[in-house]
Design a protein around this motif. Structure first.
Motif, PDB file in Angstrom:
ATOM      1  N   TYR A 137      -4.174   7.835   0.958  1.00 11.39           N
ATOM      2  CA  TYR A 137      -5.418   7.391   1.582  1.00 11.39           C
ATOM      3  C   TYR A 137      -5.982   6.173   0.850  1.00 11.39           C
TER       4      TYR A 137
ATOM      5  N   VAL B 128      -6.669   2.489   2.584  1.00 10.97           N
ATOM      6  CA  VAL B 128      -7.921   1.729   2.480  1.00 10.97           C
ATOM      7  C   VAL B 128      -7.631   0.294   2.057  1.00 10.97           C
TER       8      VAL B 128
ATOM      9  N   THR C 189      -8.261  -2.925   4.634  1.00  8.14           N
ATOM     10  CA  THR C 189      -9.274  -3.926   4.303  1.00  8.14           C
ATOM     11  C   THR C 189      -8.653  -5.296   4.062  1.00  8.14           C
TER      12      THR C 189
ATOM     13  N   THR D 232     -11.215  -4.846   9.401  1.00  7.17           N
ATOM     14  CA  THR D 232     -10.637  -3.557   9.027  1.00  7.17           C
ATOM     15  C   THR D 232     -10.341  -2.708  10.256  1.00  7.17           C
TER      16      THR D 232
ATOM     17  N   PRO E  92      -9.638   6.696   6.099  1.00  3.48           N
ATOM     18  CA  PRO E  92      -9.540   5.460   5.308  1.00  3.48           C
ATOM     19  C   PRO E  92     -10.171   4.263   6.011  1.00  3.48           C
TER      20      PRO E  92
ATOM     21  N   GLY F 190     -13.019   2.086   4.300  1.00  2.00           N
ATOM     22  CA  GLY F 190     -12.786   0.658   4.144  1.00  2.00           C
ATOM     23  C   GLY F 190     -13.857  -0.176   4.812  1.00  2.00           C
TER      24      GLY F 190
END
Length: 431
Positions: free
Chosen positions: A125, A129, A133, A159, A352, A356
C-alpha cells in the motif's frame, strides 16, 4: 480444470491450468516466458531508479556497483526460494495456484501468516501511494500545456487520474491484453532509458568514476532492497507458467537481470557526472538535476518524463497483480468469480488513492524506516524458513524439487543477512 502430466511416478513435473473454452473446445493458453520476464522487469524498474544515485553518491561508482550486484544476488536467491515453496505447495495441495499468505500459513502457521500479511500490506500500500502520487504528478506535468497557469488542476486530480487510467485497465482488461500492454510499456521504458544514457553519456567525467568511500555503503542498502524487490509477483509468475521450473527460473533470472543492468548503467552515468564540489553538498543534492542542466537538458527532460511515467506504470501493474493474488487468501469468496473484480480492485486501489490524494507524502518517511524491515521479513526470513520446513516435510515423499543449491547453509546465510538488516534498521529508528 487441471491436467497433471507425470514423467516420473513420484514427481509431478507440470501443472496445466490455463485452459479456456472456445467453440466447444478446451484450448491451452499458458503464460509466456517473455510476458513473465517483462512483468518482473517492469515491476522492478520503478521510481527507485531515479532516487538510487542520491544514496549511492557518497560511496562512489565502484563500491555501489559491487553492493548492487550483491543485493541482486540476495534478492534473486530469496525469490527463487519463494518460487520453490510455491511450486512444491501446488503439487502437494493439487491446486493450480496458491497465494503468498496461503503458503506461509501452511508452512509457518497462523502467527507467521499474520506477520507476513501485515508486512506485505504495509509495504505494497505504501508503494501504491508513491506510484499513484508520482505518476499523477507526471501526468499533470505532461498535460499542463493544455491549461493556463490559473487553471492547473490540484495534485489530487493527477493521483485520481493515474489510478483510474491504469487501475481501470487492469480491472476490466483481459490478462492477455494486460500482458501485451505491459510488454509494450517495458519496451518504452527500455527505449527511453537507452535515449537517456545516450544523451547523458556525454556529461560523464572519467575522474569521477574513481571516487570511492566504502564506509558510506550502509545507507544505500535499504533503498537497493526496495528497488530490486519483486517477490510480490512470484506466486503470479509460478501460476502463469504452470509450475514449469525451467521457465520460472529463466523468467526470474532474466527479468531481474534487466533492471540490475539498468540500475548499474544509470548509477554510473549519474555519479560519473558529479563534480567534487557537488559531492560536498549531497544533503540537498538531486543527481537527476545534473542531466536537466546540461546541453541536452530539454530532450533529457522529455525522456525523463516518458521513462518515469511508464516505469511507474509497469511497477504499478506488478504491485496490483501481487495484491490481486494476495487478497483471495484473506477473502476466499474472491476466488474464481469474475463478477466481483470491481469490489476486489476497489479494496486494492481506493485506500492508497485516498491517502495519496489527501497527503502525498504520508508514507514516504515510513518507507525509509520500515521498507527494509518489511522486505527483510518478506524477501529474506520468511522464504528461507518456509523452504527449510517444507524440505524437511517433503523429503520423505521424494516430491520436493529445489531451485537453489547449497542446502541449509544457503538458508542460514539468507536469514542471517536479513536479521542483520532488521537489527540495523531498528537501531537507526532508535537514534
Amino acid at each position: 480444470m487441471t491436467t497433471i502430466f507425470n514423467s516420473h511416478p513420484e514427481k509431478v513435473t507440470r501443472l496445466f491450468s490455463h485452459l479456456v473454452s472456445h467453440k466447444n473446445q478446451l484450448i491451452h493458453q499458458p503464460g509466456s516466458v517473455l510476458g513473465n520476464t517483462a512483468l518482473i522487469a517492469g515491476t522492478t524498474v520503478g521510481v527507485g531508479i531515479l532516487a538510487l544515485p542520491a544514496v549511492t553518491l557518497p560511496s562512489g561508482v565502484v563500491p555501489s556497483t559491487l553492493l548492487l550486484i550483491t543485493v541482486w544476488l540476495y534478492t534473486i536467491i530469496s525469490a527463487l526460494l519463494l518460487a520453490e515453496v510455491c511450486v512444491n505447495a501446488m503439487r502437494v495441495e493439487g491446486r493450480v495456484s496458491i497465494g503468498l499468505l496461503g503458503m506461509v500459513e501452511k508452512t509457518l502457521g497462523f502467527v507467521g501468516a499474520r506477520i507476513a500479511g501485515a508486512a506485505y500490506l504495509f509495504l505494497h500500500y505504501a508503494l501504491l501511494v508513491a506510484y499513484m502520487t508520482e505518476g499523477g504528478k507526471i501526468l499533470l506535468s505532461g498535460f499542463s500545456q493544455l491549461w493556463t497557469k490559473q487553471n492547473i488542476p490540484p495534485a489530487w486530480v493527477g493521483t485520481v487520474s493515474f489510478t483510474l487510467l491504469f487501475g481501470g485497465m487492469m480491472c476490466w482488461g483481459r490478462k492477455k491484453l494486460m500482458e501485451k500492454l505491459n510488454n509494450a510499456f517495458v519496451v518504452i521504458v527500455i527505449t527511453s532509458f537507452l535515449g537517456l544514457l545516450l544523451l547523458a553519456g556525454g556529461q560523464v567525467k572519467s575522474v569521477q568514476l574513481l571516487t570511492q568511500n566504502w564506509t558510506a555503503l550502509g545507507s544505500a542498502v535499504s533503498v537497493m532492497l526496495v528497488a530490486l524487490f519483486f517477490h510480490n509477483i512470484v506466486p503470479v509468475v509460478v501460476t502463469q507458467l504452470e509450475g514449469d521450473i525451467p521457465k520460472i527460473r529463466r523468467s526470474m533470472i532474466i527479468g531481474s537481470l534487466i533492471p540490475l543492468i539498468m540500475f548499474l548503467a544509470w548509477n554510473a552515468v549519474i555519479l560519473g557526472s558529479v563534480s567534487v564540489d557537488m559531492v560536498q553538498t549531497t544533503a540537498e543534492f538531486d543527481p537527476v538535476q545534473i542531466l536537466r542542466g546540461g546541453s541536452a537538458g530539454e530532450w533529457l527532460g522529455v525522456l525523463l518524463s516518458i521513462f518515469s511515467e511508464f516505469a511507474i506504470a509497469t511497477s504499478f501493474i506488478g504491485v496490483v497483480y501481487g495484491l490481486v493474488d494476495f487478497f483471495p487468501d484473506i477473502f476466499p469468496w474472491t476466488t474464481g468469480k469474475p463478477l466481483i473484480r470491481l469490489p476486489l480492485f476497489s479494496i486494492i486501489l481506493l485506500p492508497p488513492m485516498s491517502l495519496g490524494a489527501i497527503n502525498p507524502g504520508i508514507f514516504f518517511s515510513a518507507l525509509d524506516f520500515a521498507g527494509a524491515l518489511s522486505i527483510s521479513v518478506l524477501g529474506g526470513i520468511i522464504p528461507a524458513l518456509m523452504t527449510w520446513k517444507q524440505r524437511q516435510e517433503q523429503q520423505l515423499y521424494s516430491i520436493n524439487q529445489r531451485f537453489v543449491p547449497g542446502g541449509n547453509l544457503t538458508l542460514i546465510i539468507i536469514m542471517a543477512i536479513a536479521s542483520v538488516l532488521i537489527i540495523r534498521q531498528i537501531l537507526l529508528m532508535m537514534e
